[in-house]
Write an enzyme that holds these catalytic residues in place. Structure first.
Site, PDB file in Angstrom:
ATOM      1  N   ARG A 114       0.829  -1.200   0.000  1.00 58.97           N
ATOM      2  CA  ARG A 114       0.000   0.000   0.000  1.00 58.97           C
ATOM      3  C   ARG A 114       0.862   1.247   0.000  1.00 58.97           C
ATOM      4  O   ARG A 114       1.737   1.420   0.841  1.00 58.97           O
ATOM      5  CB  ARG A 114      -0.920   0.008   1.224  1.00 58.97           C
ATOM      6  N   THR A 118      -1.176   7.622  -0.924  1.00 57.94           N
ATOM      7  CA  THR A 118      -2.424   7.542  -1.681  1.00 57.94           C
ATOM      8  C   THR A 118      -3.354   6.446  -1.163  1.00 57.94           C
ATOM      9  O   THR A 118      -4.539   6.430  -1.493  1.00 57.94           O
ATOM     10  CB  THR A 118      -2.136   7.259  -3.161  1.00 57.94           C
ATOM     11  N   ASP A 210      -0.202  -3.443  12.503  1.00 51.36           N
ATOM     12  CA  ASP A 210       0.184  -3.924  11.188  1.00 51.36           C
ATOM     13  C   ASP A 210       0.424  -5.434  11.271  1.00 51.36           C
ATOM     14  O   ASP A 210       1.353  -5.890  11.932  1.00 51.36           O
ATOM     15  CB  ASP A 210       1.452  -3.217  10.715  1.00 51.36           C
ATOM     16  N   ASP A 213       3.968  -6.656  10.138  1.00 52.22           N
ATOM     17  CA  ASP A 213       5.030  -6.328  11.078  1.00 52.22           C
ATOM     18  C   ASP A 213       4.967  -7.226  12.311  1.00 52.22           C
ATOM     19  O   ASP A 213       6.002  -7.689  12.814  1.00 52.22           O
ATOM     20  CB  ASP A 213       4.923  -4.868  11.520  1.00 52.22           C
TER      21      ASP A 213
END
Length: 219
Positions: A114, A118, A210, A213
């Site tokens: 990602r 944006t 995340d 992660d």
């Protein structure tokens, strides 16, 4: 072989798996103190539990088999074979959970990341089975957040010929669900939980951080 039965997939809907074991393991998964090792184990266990629900409508057929004592009729999965496609990188943490139940499935890989400015997906790697048109496709993505990456992955497998697609996620935001329903209303979504919303950075809240992660010990 005497009979074949098939139930249609639950498309255009979201199935939130509310089993007590799913809720318990999800609570541990969300906890900021959960270690990387335990996080991986929990993702695997949750995926296995959710896969039971996600595959409950696979077609079955009645076959005659011989047990050590006598002949009998039994149910066996029929129809299309399965292709499992994790969305890299976090989707890899879910792969073993599915393959433990469907060891004969083919595996495809879709690499997306990602753009943090944006929030749009960028595709960097795709490797899929050649016969997706003949298979039920299970997409794996732990977090259905904006839905941008997942929608792009669905478009990728459709372009490769897939017509039967379902998504397994751990946590989804309403925004991501709406995006998939808008772009791909034929895709069934099965999740452990639907969370409140996205924050200003496009992360699910309350969420679990995340997933990639936490799976791999990176930041």
């Amino acid at each position: 072989m005497t009979e074949t039965s098939q139930a249609p997939a639950a498309t255009g809907t979201v199935i939130e798996v509310g089993h007590p074991l799913v809720r318990h393991k999800l609570a541990l998964l969300r906890d900021v103190t959960t270690t990387t090792q335990m996080f991986r184990q929990l993702v695997n266990e949750l995926t296995l539990l959710i896969t039971y629900e996600a595959t409950k409508d696979l077609a079955t057929e009645t076959v005659d088999i011989e047990t050590p004592l006598e002949w009998t009729s039994a149910q066996r999965i029929s129809g299309k074979k399965v292709a499992v496609c994790p969305i890299l990188r976090a989707g890899m943490g879910m792969l073993d959970g599915v393959l433990s139940l469907i060891p004969g499935a083919r595996v495809g890989f879709i690499g997306l990341y990602r753009n943090e400015e944006t929030l749009q997906p960028v595709e960097y790697y795709v490797k899929l089975p050649d016969d997706l048109a003949d298979r039920d496709v299970i997409l794996l993505d732990p977090m259905l957040a904006t839905g941008n990456s997942t929608a792009a992955a669905v478009a990728t497998v459709k372009a490769a010929g897939a017509t039967s697609i379902r998504l397994i996620a751990l946590i989804a935001a309403p925004e991501g669900i709406s995006r998939i329903h808008r772009d791909h209303p034929d895709v069934a979504i099965v999740v452990a939980a639907v969370d409140r919303a996205l924050n200003e950075k496009g992360y699910i809240v309350p969420g679990l951080g995340d997933a990639g992660d936490r799976l791999y010990g990176t930041k």
